[in-house]
Design a protein around this motif. Structure first.
Motif, PDB file in Angstrom:
ATOM      1  N   SER A  76     -95.609  45.895  54.510  1.00 34.26           N
ATOM      2  CA  SER A  76     -96.063  46.722  55.628  1.00 34.26           C
ATOM      3  C   SER A  76     -96.481  45.870  56.825  1.00 34.26           C
ATOM      4  O   SER A  76     -96.126  46.173  57.969  1.00 34.26           O
ATOM      5  N   THR A  77     -97.201  44.797  56.562  1.00 33.60           N
ATOM      6  CA  THR A  77     -97.640  43.907  57.647  1.00 33.60           C
ATOM      7  C   THR A  77     -96.452  43.222  58.293  1.00 33.60           C
ATOM      8  O   THR A  77     -96.324  43.195  59.516  1.00 33.60           O
ATOM      9  N   LEU A  78     -95.549  42.667  57.479  1.00 35.44           N
ATOM     10  CA  LEU A  78     -94.388  41.974  58.016  1.00 35.44           C
ATOM     11  C   LEU A  78     -93.494  42.941  58.785  1.00 35.44           C
ATOM     12  O   LEU A  78     -93.013  42.624  59.879  1.00 35.44           O
ATOM     13  N   PHE A  79     -93.286  44.129  58.247  1.00 36.77           N
ATOM     14  CA  PHE A  79     -92.491  45.158  58.914  1.00 36.77           C
ATOM     15  C   PHE A  79     -93.084  45.455  60.297  1.00 36.77           C
ATOM     16  O   PHE A  79     -92.363  45.505  61.299  1.00 36.77           O
ATOM     17  N   SER A  80     -94.397  45.613  60.350  1.00 38.96           N
ATOM     18  CA  SER A  80     -95.068  45.918  61.622  1.00 38.96           C
ATOM     19  C   SER A  80     -94.951  44.771  62.619  1.00 38.96           C
ATOM     20  O   SER A  80     -94.664  44.992  63.793  1.00 38.96           O
ATOM     21  N   VAL A  81     -95.159  43.557  62.157  1.00 38.51           N
ATOM     22  CA  VAL A  81     -95.084  42.390  63.043  1.00 38.51           C
ATOM     23  C   VAL A  81     -93.681  42.247  63.636  1.00 38.51           C
ATOM     24  O   VAL A  81     -93.526  41.938  64.818  1.00 38.51           O
ATOM     25  N   MET A  82     -92.667  42.512  62.847  1.00 37.01           N
ATOM     26  CA  MET A  82     -91.288  42.303  63.290  1.00 37.01           C
ATOM     27  C   MET A  82     -90.733  43.468  64.112  1.00 37.01           C
ATOM     28  O   MET A  82     -89.686  43.329  64.733  1.00 37.01           O
ATOM     29  N   GLU A  83     -91.430  44.577  64.162  1.00 38.49           N
ATOM     30  CA  GLU A  83     -90.899  45.764  64.825  1.00 38.49           C
ATOM     31  C   GLU A  83     -90.499  45.529  66.280  1.00 38.49           C
ATOM     32  O   GLU A  83     -89.446  45.966  66.722  1.00 38.49           O
ATOM     33  N   GLY A  84     -91.302  44.842  67.041  1.00 41.00           N
ATOM     34  CA  GLY A  84     -91.027  44.619  68.460  1.00 41.00           C
ATOM     35  C   GLY A  84     -89.903  43.645  68.748  1.00 41.00           C
ATOM     36  O   GLY A  84     -89.449  43.538  69.893  1.00 41.00           O
ATOM     37  N   PHE A  85     -89.411  42.959  67.709  1.00 41.17           N
ATOM     38  CA  PHE A  85     -88.340  41.982  67.915  1.00 41.17           C
ATOM     39  C   PHE A  85     -86.948  42.598  67.777  1.00 41.17           C
ATOM     40  O   PHE A  85     -85.959  41.950  68.056  1.00 41.17           O
ATOM     41  N   GLY A  86     -86.895  43.854  67.362  1.00 39.47           N
ATOM     42  CA  GLY A  86     -85.618  44.526  67.189  1.00 39.47           C
ATOM     43  C   GLY A  86     -84.964  44.848  68.524  1.00 39.47           C
ATOM     44  O   GLY A  86     -85.611  44.912  69.562  1.00 39.47           O
ATOM     45  N   GLY A  87     -83.653  45.020  68.461  1.00 39.75           N
ATOM     46  CA  GLY A  87     -82.913  45.353  69.672  1.00 39.75           C
ATOM     47  C   GLY A  87     -82.960  44.247  70.697  1.00 39.75           C
ATOM     48  O   GLY A  87     -82.860  44.483  71.892  1.00 39.75           O
TER      49      GLY A  87
END
Length: 136
Positions: free
Chosen positions: A36-47
């Motif tokens: 959950s933490t890693l998913f959240s941290v990486m969210e803004g790097f998509g696209g």
């Protein structure tokens, strides 16, 4: 036999994870962080950084894995140089393989000629991370 990290990254992407999340979360078995933490941290790097189609998210995910495995989490432990060295190796190998680091160039958004699909960039980033970080 299929590479377990590549397969997990593919599954993640098929579930709707962005490219950065797909790559980084594929390495959860070797990281000391919850999904959950890693998913959240990486969210803004998509696209390509928040949908701007800039730096490839798959590559960002691979660099995040290097940081999580290399950094001590403390400035006085001087791990930054090693982390930067590993990130640089990954960036160079990714660019050699894909001919670009830029999402819109890879996808051919402006040129109409795709250099590499997102699924292939994800696979490339996982394999490069494994190679550079010596993960089997």
């Amino acid at each position: 036999m299929e590479n377990a990290f590549v397969e997990k990254a593919r599954e993640n992407h098929e579930k709707g994870y962005n490219c950065a999340q797909s790559v980084a979360c594929a390495f959860l078995p070797v990281l000391s962080i919850d999904e959950s933490t890693l998913f959240s941290v990486m969210e803004g790097f998509g696209g390509g950084m928040g949908g701007n189609e800039a730096t490839c998210g798959a590559l960002s995910g691979a660099v995040a894995v290097a940081s999580l495995l290399t950094s001590s989490g403390k400035v006085e432990n001087l791990t930054k140089a090693k982390t930067y060295e590993l990130a640089k190796q990954m960036v160079e190998l990714f660019e050699q393989r894909t001919q670009s680091l830029v999402c819109k160039e890879l996808k051919g958004t402006e040129s109409g000629v795709a250099l590499r699909s997102c699924p292939l960039c994800i696979e490339d980033a996982v394999l490069i991370a494994q190679q550079v970080l010596h993960i089997e």
